[in-house]
Design a protein around this motif. Structure first.
Motif, mmCIF file in Angstrom:
data_model
loop_
_atom_site.group_PDB
_atom_site.id
_atom_site.type_symbol
_atom_site.label_atom_id
_atom_site.label_comp_id
_atom_site.label_asym_id
_atom_site.label_seq_id
_atom_site.Cartn_x
_atom_site.Cartn_y
_atom_site.Cartn_z
ATOM 1 N N ASP A 27 0.829 -1.202 0.000
ATOM 2 C CA ASP A 27 0.000 0.000 0.000
ATOM 3 C C ASP A 27 0.863 1.252 0.000
ATOM 4 O OD1 ASP A 27 -2.281 -1.637 0.144
ATOM 5 O OD2 ASP A 27 -2.138 -1.729 2.329
ATOM 6 N N ASP A 28 0.202 2.426 0.012
ATOM 7 C CA ASP A 28 0.942 3.691 -0.016
ATOM 8 C C ASP A 28 1.758 3.927 1.255
ATOM 9 O OD1 ASP A 28 -1.031 4.470 1.824
ATOM 10 O OD2 ASP A 28 -2.085 5.720 0.371
ATOM 11 N N ARG A 29 1.670 3.019 2.218
ATOM 12 C CA ARG A 29 2.502 3.126 3.424
ATOM 13 C C ARG A 29 3.981 3.101 3.056
ATOM 14 N NH1 ARG A 29 -1.237 -1.041 5.332
ATOM 15 N NH2 ARG A 29 0.507 -2.417 4.921
ATOM 16 N N ARG A 36 -4.809 1.049 3.574
ATOM 17 C CA ARG A 36 -4.616 -0.341 3.996
ATOM 18 C C ARG A 36 -5.452 -1.264 3.112
ATOM 19 N NH1 ARG A 36 -1.470 -0.890 8.166
ATOM 20 N NH2 ARG A 36 -1.311 0.756 9.705
ATOM 21 N N SER A 37 -4.863 -2.427 2.794
ATOM 22 C CA SER A 37 -5.614 -3.416 2.018
ATOM 23 C C SER A 37 -5.162 -4.815 2.385
ATOM 24 C CB SER A 37 -5.434 -3.184 0.517
ATOM 25 O OG SER A 37 -4.119 -3.509 0.119
ATOM 26 N N ALA A 38 -5.943 -5.780 1.936
ATOM 27 C CA ALA A 38 -5.625 -7.189 2.151
ATOM 28 C C ALA A 38 -6.356 -8.015 1.100
ATOM 29 C CB ALA A 38 -6.054 -7.629 3.549
ATOM 30 N N MET A 39 -5.866 -9.215 0.907
ATOM 31 C CA MET A 39 -6.544 -10.207 0.068
ATOM 32 C C MET A 39 -6.903 -11.349 1.006
ATOM 33 S SD MET A 39 -7.347 -11.024 -3.161
ATOM 34 C CE MET A 39 -6.247 -10.922 -4.554
ATOM 35 N N ARG A 57 -1.472 12.280 4.134
ATOM 36 C CA ARG A 57 -0.017 12.053 4.139
ATOM 37 C C ARG A 57 0.501 11.625 2.758
ATOM 38 N NH1 ARG A 57 0.820 8.656 9.525
ATOM 39 N NH2 ARG A 57 2.754 8.176 8.431
ATOM 40 N N ASN A 58 -0.028 12.293 1.715
ATOM 41 C CA ASN A 58 0.388 12.035 0.328
ATOM 42 C C ASN A 58 0.080 10.620 -0.132
ATOM 43 O OD1 ASN A 58 1.418 14.659 -0.127
ATOM 44 N ND2 ASN A 58 3.219 14.114 1.076
ATOM 45 N N GLY A 59 -0.945 10.000 0.452
ATOM 46 C CA GLY A 59 -1.336 8.648 0.072
ATOM 47 C C GLY A 59 -2.288 8.667 -1.102
ATOM 48 N N GLY A 60 -2.870 7.514 -1.362
ATOM 49 C CA GLY A 60 -3.861 7.465 -2.419
ATOM 50 C C GLY A 60 -3.935 6.167 -3.183
ATOM 51 N N PHE A 61 -3.222 5.106 -2.729
ATOM 52 C CA PHE A 61 -3.394 3.828 -3.410
ATOM 53 C C PHE A 61 -3.275 2.669 -2.433
ATOM 54 C CE2 PHE A 61 1.241 4.026 -3.554
ATOM 55 C CZ PHE A 61 1.627 2.706 -3.360
ATOM 56 N N ALA A 62 -3.900 1.576 -2.821
ATOM 57 C CA ALA A 62 -3.799 0.315 -2.090
ATOM 58 C C ALA A 62 -3.622 -0.775 -3.135
ATOM 59 C CB ALA A 62 -5.042 0.069 -1.249
ATOM 60 N N SER A 63 -2.781 -1.751 -2.829
ATOM 61 C CA SER A 63 -2.564 -2.825 -3.792
ATOM 62 C C SER A 63 -2.142 -4.107 -3.098
ATOM 63 C CB SER A 63 -1.505 -2.420 -4.827
ATOM 64 O OG SER A 63 -0.229 -2.333 -4.241
ATOM 65 N N VAL A 64 -2.339 -5.192 -3.816
ATOM 66 C CA VAL A 64 -1.866 -6.504 -3.390
ATOM 67 C C VAL A 64 -1.138 -7.130 -4.571
ATOM 68 C CG1 VAL A 64 -3.584 -6.958 -1.592
ATOM 69 C CG2 VAL A 64 -4.101 -7.547 -3.961
ATOM 70 N N ILE A 153 -5.963 -0.230 -6.496
ATOM 71 C CA ILE A 153 -6.957 0.831 -6.594
ATOM 72 C C ILE A 153 -6.217 2.131 -6.299
ATOM 73 C CG2 ILE A 153 -7.721 0.478 -4.199
ATOM 74 C CD1 ILE A 153 -10.538 1.450 -5.154
ATOM 75 N N ALA A 154 -6.427 3.120 -7.157
ATOM 76 C CA ALA A 154 -5.733 4.404 -7.021
ATOM 77 C C ALA A 154 -6.662 5.500 -7.536
ATOM 78 C CB ALA A 154 -4.410 4.380 -7.787
ATOM 79 N N ALA A 155 -6.120 6.431 -8.301
ATOM 80 C CA ALA A 155 -6.879 7.507 -8.951
ATOM 81 C C ALA A 155 -7.709 8.317 -7.954
ATOM 82 C CB ALA A 155 -7.763 6.945 -10.066
ATOM 83 N N ARG A 156 -7.163 8.515 -6.750
ATOM 84 C CA ARG A 156 -7.788 9.361 -5.729
ATOM 85 C C ARG A 156 -9.192 8.898 -5.339
ATOM 86 N NH1 ARG A 156 -4.522 13.083 -4.412
ATOM 87 N NH2 ARG A 156 -6.034 14.415 -3.390
ATOM 88 N N GLN A 157 -9.421 7.580 -5.323
ATOM 89 C CA GLN A 157 -10.714 7.005 -4.940
ATOM 90 C C GLN A 157 -10.706 6.714 -3.442
ATOM 91 O OE1 GLN A 157 -12.406 4.242 -8.220
ATOM 92 N NE2 GLN A 157 -10.177 3.991 -8.288
ATOM 93 N N ALA A 158 -10.802 7.768 -2.646
ATOM 94 C CA ALA A 158 -10.733 7.636 -1.194
ATOM 95 C C ALA A 158 -11.934 6.871 -0.657
ATOM 96 C CB ALA A 158 -10.648 9.016 -0.544
#
Length: 171
Positions: A27-29, A36-39, A57-64, A153-158
């Motif tokens: 994730d953007d961490r 935060r994300s999980a599968m 904090r300049n975040g904006g994406f989560a991924s696995v 998931i990104a593109a500023r989809q909070a």
């Protein structure tokens, strides 16, 4: 009609409860964000990519991303992903090496409605990317060399998100 049967290589069949354990969150961490994300495997017999995207904090994406393995198929023309979602835009990433921070090829998709659907992503539509930026002049995706698969998931989809996945395969 005659002809050779279509090639098909399952990359992940999430009806198998163990398939989701091969994935880890990125994730953007890694850049100071707090998304935060999980599968996880759902009792209904599929995987769920879920979490919360934060723009703080300049975040904006989560991924696995999956663990590396022999996932390629020479001559493959497309990736099929059987999903249902919450009408948010996701990216499927294909990587041809085992690195953590390396070039990947991405294609976007948006599941419509809440019914299961099979999304067809031509490999020619995957774009080379590094750290979220398109890489012009990069070599095209070599389907025989695919080693890792990712979802983002990104593109500023909070906010919260859920993507249900049954299968990912190459054809």
């Amino acid at each position: 009609m005659g002809g050779a049967p279509a090639m098909r290589k399952p990359l992940f069949d999430f009806t198998d409860p163990d398939a989701a354990t091969a994935w880890r969150a990125i994730d953007d961490r890694v850049m100071g964000g707090i998304s935060r994300s999980a599968m996880r495997h759902a009792p209904a017999g599929h995987a769920v990519f879920e979490g919360t995207v934060s723009l703080e904090r300049n975040g904006g994406f989560a991924s696995v991303r999956s663990s590396p393995g022999e996932r390629g198929l020479a001559g493959a023309q497309a990736c099929l992903i059987e999903v249902r979602g919450d009408n948010k835009r996701f990216k499927l990433s294909l990587l041809t090496d085992d690195g953590f921070d390396s070039l990947n090829h991405q294609a976007s998709f948006t599941p419509q409605g809440t019914d299961w659907q099979t999304v067809h992503l031509p490999l020619a539509d995957f774009r080379a990317s590094f750290r979220g930026r398109e890489v012009t002049g990069a070599p095209p995706l070599a389907p025989a060399n695919i080693r890792q698969v990712g979802l983002m998931i990104a593109a500023r989809q909070a906010g919260s998100f859920e993507l249900h996945i049954r299968r990912i395969c190459l054809i």
